[in-house]
Design an enzyme around this catalytic site. Structure first.
Site, PDB file in Angstrom:
ATOM      1  N   HIS A 257       0.889  -0.959  -0.480  1.00 13.26           N
ATOM      2  CA  HIS A 257      -0.296   0.304   0.070  1.00 13.26           C
ATOM      3  C   HIS A 257       0.864   1.039   0.049  1.00 13.26           C
ATOM      4  O   HIS A 257       1.750   1.297   0.887  1.00 13.26           O
ATOM      5  CB  HIS A 257      -1.149   0.061   1.519  1.00 13.26           C
ATOM      6  CG  HIS A 257      -2.452   1.039   1.110  1.00 13.26           C
ATOM      7  ND1 HIS A 257      -1.993   2.487   1.072  1.00 13.26           N
ATOM      8  CD2 HIS A 257      -3.297   0.730   0.592  1.00 13.26           C
ATOM      9  CE1 HIS A 257      -3.542   2.119   0.217  1.00 13.26           C
ATOM     10  NE2 HIS A 257      -3.955   1.705   0.522  1.00 13.26           N
ATOM     11  N   ASP A 308      -8.192  -5.764  -0.555  1.00 13.18           N
ATOM     12  CA  ASP A 308      -8.441  -5.804  -1.546  1.00 13.18           C
ATOM     13  C   ASP A 308      -8.707  -7.610  -1.339  1.00 13.18           C
ATOM     14  O   ASP A 308      -8.890  -8.574  -1.652  1.00 13.18           O
ATOM     15  CB  ASP A 308      -8.000  -5.423  -2.965  1.00 13.18           C
ATOM     16  CG  ASP A 308      -8.502  -4.340  -3.962  1.00 13.18           C
ATOM     17  OD1 ASP A 308     -10.044  -4.464  -2.969  1.00 13.18           O
ATOM     18  OD2 ASP A 308      -7.783  -4.107  -4.150  1.00 13.18           O
TER      19      ASP A 308
HETATM   20  N1  ACO Z   1       3.748  -7.707  -4.695  1.00 15.44           N
HETATM   21  C1  ACO Z   1       5.175  -7.413  -5.169  1.00 15.44           C
HETATM   22  N2  ACO Z   1       5.987  -6.448  -4.786  1.00 15.44           N
HETATM   23  C2  ACO Z   1       5.176  -5.364  -4.184  1.00 15.44           C
HETATM   24  C3  ACO Z   1       4.214  -5.512  -3.755  1.00 15.44           C
HETATM   25  C4  ACO Z   1       3.581  -6.672  -4.184  1.00 15.44           C
HETATM   26  N3  ACO Z   1       2.280  -6.345  -4.534  1.00 15.44           N
HETATM   27  N4  ACO Z   1       3.731  -4.290  -3.812  1.00 15.44           N
HETATM   28  C5  ACO Z   1       4.726  -3.702  -3.862  1.00 15.44           C
HETATM   29  N5  ACO Z   1       5.568  -4.038  -3.676  1.00 15.44           N
HETATM   30  C6  ACO Z   1       7.374  -3.749  -4.208  1.00 15.44           C
HETATM   31  C7  ACO Z   1       7.458  -3.291  -5.134  1.00 15.44           C
HETATM   32  O1  ACO Z   1       7.860  -3.702  -6.611  1.00 15.44           O
HETATM   33  C8  ACO Z   1       8.750  -2.591  -4.821  1.00 15.44           C
HETATM   34  O2  ACO Z   1       9.707  -2.744  -4.893  1.00 15.44           O
HETATM   35  P1  ACO Z   1      11.921  -2.187  -5.027  1.00 15.44           P
HETATM   36  O3  ACO Z   1      11.169  -1.477  -4.128  1.00 15.44           O
HETATM   37  O4  ACO Z   1      12.523  -3.163  -5.497  1.00 15.44           O
HETATM   38  O5  ACO Z   1      10.966  -1.483  -6.674  1.00 15.44           O
HETATM   39  C9  ACO Z   1       8.597  -1.834  -3.389  1.00 15.44           C
HETATM   40  O6  ACO Z   1       7.484  -2.962  -3.346  1.00 15.44           O
HETATM   41  C10 ACO Z   1       8.116  -0.599  -3.349  1.00 15.44           C
HETATM   42  O7  ACO Z   1       6.604  -0.435  -3.790  1.00 15.44           O
HETATM   43  P2  ACO Z   1       6.362   0.445  -4.750  1.00 15.44           P
HETATM   44  O8  ACO Z   1       5.909  -0.200  -6.119  1.00 15.44           O
HETATM   45  O9  ACO Z   1       7.315   1.928  -4.540  1.00 15.44           O
HETATM   46  O10 ACO Z   1       4.460   1.011  -3.963  1.00 15.44           O
HETATM   47  P3  ACO Z   1       2.952   1.426  -4.405  1.00 15.44           P
HETATM   48  O11 ACO Z   1       3.418   2.831  -3.317  1.00 15.44           O
HETATM   49  O12 ACO Z   1       4.057   2.369  -5.718  1.00 15.44           O
HETATM   50  O13 ACO Z   1       2.552   1.297  -4.679  1.00 15.44           O
HETATM   51  C11 ACO Z   1       0.800  -0.792  -4.869  1.00 15.44           C
HETATM   52  C12 ACO Z   1       1.481   0.405  -4.107  1.00 15.44           C
HETATM   53  C13 ACO Z   1       0.194  -0.436  -5.714  1.00 15.44           C
HETATM   54  C14 ACO Z   1      -0.623  -0.878  -4.027  1.00 15.44           C
HETATM   55  C15 ACO Z   1       1.922  -1.498  -4.910  1.00 15.44           C
HETATM   56  O14 ACO Z   1       2.094  -2.350  -3.974  1.00 15.44           O
HETATM   57  C16 ACO Z   1       1.106  -2.827  -5.590  1.00 15.44           C
HETATM   58  O15 ACO Z   1       1.565  -2.735  -7.123  1.00 15.44           O
HETATM   59  N6  ACO Z   1       0.344  -3.764  -5.009  1.00 15.44           N
HETATM   60  C17 ACO Z   1      -0.045  -4.374  -5.853  1.00 15.44           C
HETATM   61  C18 ACO Z   1      -1.976  -3.973  -6.336  1.00 15.44           C
HETATM   62  C19 ACO Z   1      -2.696  -4.085  -4.755  1.00 15.44           C
HETATM   63  O16 ACO Z   1      -3.077  -5.167  -4.309  1.00 15.44           O
HETATM   64  N7  ACO Z   1      -3.651  -2.826  -5.042  1.00 15.44           N
HETATM   65  C20 ACO Z   1      -4.813  -2.634  -3.822  1.00 15.44           C
HETATM   66  C21 ACO Z   1      -3.476  -1.798  -3.150  1.00 15.44           C
HETATM   67  S1  ACO Z   1      -5.224  -0.899  -2.124  1.00 15.44           S
HETATM   68  C22 ACO Z   1      -5.983  -0.091  -2.933  1.00 15.44           C
HETATM   69  O17 ACO Z   1      -6.187   0.599  -4.410  1.00 15.44           O
HETATM   70  C23 ACO Z   1      -7.998  -0.173  -2.322  1.00 15.44           C
END
Ligand code: ACO
Length: 371
Positions: A257, A308
């Site tokens: 998140h 989710d």
């Molecule tokens: N699975 C694997 N790795 C992840 C995940 C995940 N679900 N979420 C974050 N990471 C990793 C990223 O790849 C990143 O790694 P890196 O630093 O090696 O590149 C690190 O954790 C930081 O993540 P960011 O992408 O910078 O996080 P950001 O704040 O941009 O994105 C998000 C948040 C979009 C929710 C992300 O965690 C994600 O894509 N999750 C999966 C999709 C999801 O569940 N979305 C629903 C969110 S809740 C809602 O909107 C209702």
């Protein structure tokens, strides 16, 4: 000034609607934990659109207003029937249907607050009818007309299944609606505010928000979680599935998140609901698999489940089709979008940030024969 990728940490507006300070989610100062345990969805919608929770009289009047506005123009369902329903995503249908509701609303472009509040009631009431009606049409059945004697959660399930839902189903669905209602400046809510800050109309703001919610990084993740669970199939397959996903640097849907690094306060409620509902449906494997995935992803990646993740098995256990999970998120979040739209109008300024230019340096125009 350098850009902040994804606007992380940027405070883009003031808002008096919901807060996530210190990882505690509150609506108008009320903790989501209390609201999830005690409030009806209608109470929460009233709260989001007003200064405080309603008293009994106010709640009765509000429920009556919502129930009385739930019918949609017949043209909306006629339009849906003409769509290529086997190939189009329900969120695309919903986005278009809400736009159509605007076309048939003679007050769509009347911009005073009382008219906007009337439209808010209509939109909140009608989105449930549209989603349930679409699901019926897609299955070759007729939409079920809304009832005025049922609460919001019960009425939605009634229109979806054409039978009166039992108490457990209503309680669970109501709680899911309460938990998804608002969430500060999330991507779809920000989209709605940007849209209406141009002084565009409420319908345009909601259509824009639905488009943003559709994406798998936002509301679309709940459907993707169920896709993953179905693909994995059993608890035994979880470790190898995740090992492979990690090796391929795949995102695990329902984890991570932008603003919660110590856990999403909504997830624990949905986790417990998932346990209860999967036990009740005799398909506890969905909960057991979710627990195993949670354990491995958290241990290996330090990522925690978001709203989710457990909502997927909750909705599945209620017998809801997987591609309706995100439209159902929209049914609930409609309340938050509308609260933010009303707030934006009440203290508006155009939202127009800047971009850090990283394109080519200034250069001379070259005529076409010389390129
Ligand atoms: N699975 C694997 N790795 C992840 C995940 C995940 N679900 N979420 C974050 N990471 C990793 C990223 O790849 C990143 O790694 P890196 O630093 O090696 O590149 C690190 O954790 C930081 O993540 P960011 O992408 O910078 O996080 P950001 O704040 O941009 O994105 C998000 C948040 C979009 C929710 C992300 O965690 C994600 O894509 N999750 C999966 C999709 C999801 O569940 N979305 C629903 C969110 S809740 C809602 O909107 C209702």
């Amino acid at each position: 000034m350098p850009a902040t990728k994804g606007l992380e940490g940027v405070v883009a507006t003031t808002s008096g609607i919901s807060s996530i300070i210190d990882g505690v989610l509150t609506y108008k100062g009320y903790d989501i934990d209390d609201l999830a345990d005690h409030a009806s969805f209608e109470e929460v919608v009233y709260l989001l659109w007003n200064d405080d929770l309603p008293n009994q009289q106010q709640l009765d009047a509000f429920k009556k207003e919502l129930a009385g506005n739930a019918a949609v123009p017949a043209e909306v369902f006629e339009q849906i029937k003409a769509f290529p329903l086997n190939t189009i995503h329900p969120m695309a249908v919903l986005r278009t249907a809400v736009s159509t509701l605007g076309v048939f609303d003679s007050e769509a472009d009347v911009m005073d607050e009382t008219a906007n509040r009337r439209k808010a009631i209509r939109l909140q009431a009608q989105i449930a009818t549209v989603v349930a009606g679409f699901a019926r049409i897609r299955d070759g059945k007729d939409p079920v007309a809304p009832r005025t004697d049922l609460g919001y959660a019960a009425n939605f399930l009634y229109m979806l299944f054409d039978r009166e839902p039992n108490e457990t189903e209503v309680e669970a669905f109501n709680k899911a609606l309460v938990l998804h209602a608002d969430h500060e400046l999330n991507a779809s809510t920000f989209t709605a505010r940007v849209c209406v800050a141009t002084l565009s109309d409420v319908y345009s703001g909601i259509v824009a928000a639905i488009g943003a919610l559709k994406g798998p990084l936002h509301g679309g993740a709940n459907e993707q979680v169920m896709k993953m669970l179905t693909e994995i199939g059993s608890v035994e397959n979880v470790p190898s599935y995740l090992e492979n996903a990690f090796a391929n640097k795949e995102k695990i849907m329902g984890f991570g998140h932008r603003v919660y690094k110590n856990g999403d306060p909504r997830a624990k409620h949905l986790k417990e609901m998932s346990r209860q509902l999967t036990e009740r449906s005799g398909e506890k494997k969905w909960y057991d698999m979710s627990i195993k995935i949670n354990e491995i992803v958290t241990n290996e990646k330090g990522l925690l489940p978001n709203v989710d993740f457990y909502s997927a098995s909750v909705y599945h256990s209620l017998g809801i089709s997987h591609d309706l999970f995100t439209p159902i998120f929209a049914v609930s979040r409609m309340s938050g979008w509308l609260a933010h739209i009303l707030e934006q109008y009440s203290n508006n300024r155009l939202i127009r940030p800047r971009a850090e230019y990283v394109g080519p340096d200034k250069r001379a125009y070259v005529s076409i024969q010389d390129r």
